[in-house]
Scaffold this active site. Structure first.
Site, PDB file in Angstrom:
ATOM      1  N   LYS A   1       8.985  59.655  47.886  1.00  0.00           N
ATOM      2  CA  LYS A   1       9.868  58.968  48.828  1.00  0.00           C
ATOM      3  C   LYS A   1       9.064  57.914  49.567  1.00  0.00           C
ATOM      4  O   LYS A   1       7.903  58.142  49.894  1.00  0.00           O
ATOM      5  CB  LYS A   1      10.448  60.025  49.779  1.00  0.00           C
ATOM      6  CG  LYS A   1      11.255  59.486  50.939  1.00  0.00           C
ATOM      7  CD  LYS A   1      11.872  60.644  51.745  1.00  0.00           C
ATOM      8  CE  LYS A   1      12.421  60.184  53.079  1.00  0.00           C
ATOM      9  NZ  LYS A   1      12.947  61.283  53.902  1.00  0.00           N
TER      10      LYS A   1
ATOM     11  N   ASP B   1      11.378  67.433  52.727  1.00  0.00           N
ATOM     12  CA  ASP B   1      10.743  66.122  52.734  1.00  0.00           C
ATOM     13  C   ASP B   1       9.457  66.216  53.544  1.00  0.00           C
ATOM     14  O   ASP B   1       9.495  66.293  54.766  1.00  0.00           O
ATOM     15  CB  ASP B   1      11.675  65.071  53.362  1.00  0.00           C
ATOM     16  CG  ASP B   1      12.872  64.733  52.472  1.00  0.00           C
ATOM     17  OD1 ASP B   1      13.241  65.575  51.628  1.00  0.00           O
ATOM     18  OD2 ASP B   1      13.432  63.630  52.628  1.00  0.00           O
TER      19      ASP B   1
ATOM     20  N   LYS C   1      12.931  58.240  45.958  1.00  0.00           N
ATOM     21  CA  LYS C   1      13.859  58.085  47.063  1.00  0.00           C
ATOM     22  C   LYS C   1      13.372  56.993  48.008  1.00  0.00           C
ATOM     23  O   LYS C   1      12.469  57.220  48.797  1.00  0.00           O
ATOM     24  CB  LYS C   1      13.990  59.422  47.812  1.00  0.00           C
ATOM     25  CG  LYS C   1      14.851  59.322  49.078  1.00  0.00           C
ATOM     26  CD  LYS C   1      14.975  60.673  49.777  1.00  0.00           C
ATOM     27  CE  LYS C   1      15.622  60.519  51.150  1.00  0.00           C
ATOM     28  NZ  LYS C   1      15.660  61.786  51.896  1.00  0.00           N
TER      29      LYS C   1
END
Lengths: 279, 342
Positions: free
Chosen positions: B242, B179, B278
């Site tokens: 995300k 991430d 996400k």
């Protein structure tokens, strides 16, 4: 000039310091002071769940408040109730009953910082230790309020539960809900933190089995349950997470008599600590 | 989406070569109707999902959870406990599925890998699916992904070399999902090329690991910027986009996620490549999670209703999902006393 239209009250639930309608949108009609009728919220099991969430959230602050502070707030409830005497008399309570209810708040308010001394204290032990027992609140308590006397009975089950730091979810008597909702208005203006007392109106069969089975409820007071079969069923559900159960004799209780300390002590846990004396 | 409809596939791959082309493309994306997006998101939150549909939604949401701990106070013991929970979220019920991934800081990756991969990082991946747990090995063993934040999370304010070294270290330690945070300073200053190049470089440093690109929408100020950042991240090769780090006051919201879902839908239509989404931070209840699932289904369709394409970055959400699941299976409301603290 046209005739004035009266503003009629919608009797709602009392959850987390707010007055929401039932999540289900349902209501039912009750008689109030003779011919007048009122629409009262018919709580669902989801309202019961929401009330438990609110009660659980309030435990930390309320149990953590000083006994002195809790006593002050209960006394404040008595003050507010005194100012609304006429309202409760209009709802059908006798003057004697309202007076007794006000006095009961004061009586329990006085116990807040005395109960730990009566019910806890130093224990003699065989060794060089201080051994101290102190009562602590059980947590979230579900209460089924008695039907009569509507106001005094309600106060007599709520006050002893909360004075020691518990929070309560009260299922008001289906036949006499107006005193409960009016009392909620008193509580909401008494510096009582939101969620310490939550009041559900409606059928007991909708809410009480949910509360009895709820794993996040620590004790249940079955005072208002008159049906022996229902009481037995509720006790079975309550056993799942070992709730403390208070099941007094269903009839014949004199609510005007000195209540004693049992209602407070049954909703307490005892913590005992050992501390070396150093001698 | 006129801008994408007119762009041929070959054009899109050329965009990264010049700042001007990127800027022209990103600023050519249609603006987001703010009121419309918020209203649409609110409307999708009103659907009633009950009984069997709710049970399915809860199990799906559990499988989509990236069980996250990103605290300075994380210890090997704490992340091991979290990883164990990821494999078998409800020890009392073997039919409970495992979560999608565990997400930790790079320094904690080896400890999680030990637990998720059995002994030793990257060892064999036995087959098995949700609900197939037996007494001995949890169903998720070798299947639950191991995500690590990298690139100077959460601010991203570090030299590129440091960010890439951070990424490589996490992958080397056993992470199979990275991430990364985008360089918001550069993005907001309009230096799109710099942001693009950083994502490309990080993707390269990831190797086989999946790359999730954190846009930190709470710092992007407008939905137009969210749409541009989404496209920029996808053009640069991100496998997932995300919403947030969870470290700024505004985290994932329904409208922001809606804008990002529209972006991945349009990106697939334009390029044929599917990118995951996400939302992270602020999703705490089963009800919230189910609202998101409804939005995914209504916006991009069932293709994304899979842990490979949609994840929740959350920590406290899992316990609420488990409590709801217990309520559905036992008929009795559960309490937080019966689930782990984390």
């Amino acid at each position: 000039m046209s005739e004035r239209v009266a503003v009629r009250k919608t009797y709602k639930l009392f959850i987390g310091g707010k007055f929401p309608r039932s999540e289900s949108g349902r209501s039912y009609i009750v008689q109030s002071g003779g011919e007048e009728t009122a629409n009262v919220a018919l709580a669902s099991r989801k309202d019961a769940r929401d009330a438990v969430v609110a009660a659980r959230a309030a435990v930390k602050g309320w149990a953590g408040a000083t006994a002195y502070n809790r006593g002050q707030i209960l006394y404040r409830v008595a003050e507010m109730l005194e100012g609304r005497r006429d309202q409760f008399i209009a709802l059908g309570a006798s003057a004697d009953e309202v007076d007794a209810a006000i006095d009961r708040w004061v009586w329990y308010a006085g116990w807040s910082d005395k109960l730990p001394q009566v019910y806890g204290g130093a224990n003699p032990v065989a060794g060089p230790y201080f051994n101290l027992s102190a009562p602590e609140p059980t947590g979230v308590v579900a209460v089924v309020a008695p039907e009569a006397p509507a106001l005094l009975g309600l106060v007599s089950v709520i006050a002893p539960a909360i004075v020691t730091g518990n929070t309560v979810v009260v299922a008001a008597s289906p036949a006499a809900p107006l005193a409960a909702v009016a009392l909620a208005e008193v509580l909401a203006t008494s510096d009582l933190p939101g969620g310490v007392v939550n009041i559900l109106t409606g059928r007991l069969s909708d809410t009480v089995p949910t509360l009895a089975a709820h794993m996040d409820v620590n004790a249940i007071d079955l005072t208002g349950v008159t049906d022996a079969d229902l009481a037995a069923e509720l006790e079975v559900k309550a056993a799942e997470n070992l709730k403390r159960v208070l099941r007094p004799a269903p009839v014949g209780h004199d609510w005007f008599a000195d209540p004693g300390v049992t209602r407070m002590t049954v909703l307490l846990e005892t913590k005992t600590v050992w501390h070396p004396k150093g001698v | 989406m006129t801008a994408t409809a007119t762009s041929a596939r070959s054009d899109l791959s050329e965009l990264g070569r010049s700042e001007t082309a990127l800027r022209t493309f990103l600023h050519g994306l249609p603006g987001v109707d703010q009121v419309g997006a918020e209203q649409r998101a609110a409307q999708l939150g009103t659907r009633s999902i009950k009984t069997t549909a709710k049970a399915q939604a809860i199990d799906l949401a559990i499988r989509m959870v990236d069980l996250t701990t990103l605290e300075g106070a994380d210890t090997p013991g704490k992340v091991r406990a979290l990883a164990t929970k990821a494999l078998r979220p409800d020890p009392a019920d073997p039919s409970c599925p495992h979560v999608g991934a565990v997400c930790v800081y790079p320094a904690m990756v080896p400890y999680v890998a030990e637990v998720l991969r059995g002994s030793g990082a990257g060892s064999g991946r036995p087959s098995g699916g949700p609900g197939q747990a037996d007494g001995a090995a949890p169903a998720g063993l070798g299947i639950v992904h191991l995500a690590s934040v990298a690139t100077a999370f959460p601010s991203g304010q570090a030299p590129l070399d440091v960010k890439l070294a951070d990424t490589r270290a996490a992958v080397a330690a056993g992470a199979d999902e990275i991430d990364m945070v985008i360089n918001r300073g550069a993005f907001l200053a309009g230096r799109y090329q710099e942001v693009y190049d950083e994502i490309v470089a990080t993707k390269e440093a990831c190797g086989d690991a999946h790359l999730k690109v954190i846009l930190e929408t709470g710092e992007l100020a407008t939905y137009d910027n969210v749409r541009r950042a989404s496209w920029l991240a996808m053009l640069a090769g991100g496998d997932f986009i995300k919403t947030s780090t969870g470290k700024v006051p505004v985290a994932a919201t329904m409208p922001v996620t809606l804008v990002m879902l529209e972006a991945v839908r349009d990106f697939r239509a334009a390029t044929g490549r599917q990118v995951g989404v996400k939302p992270a931070g602020g999703i705490k209840t089963s009800k919230d999670a189910i609202k998101y699932l409804v939005m995914v289904n209504e916006t991009v369709g069932p293709d994304w209703l899979d842990p490979d394409w949609f994840r929740f970055g959350a920590s406290s959400l899992l316990n609420d999902l488990l409590m709801q699941r217990t309520k559905l299976t036992t008929g009795v409301y559960s309490g937080p006393d019966y689930f782990t603290l984390d």
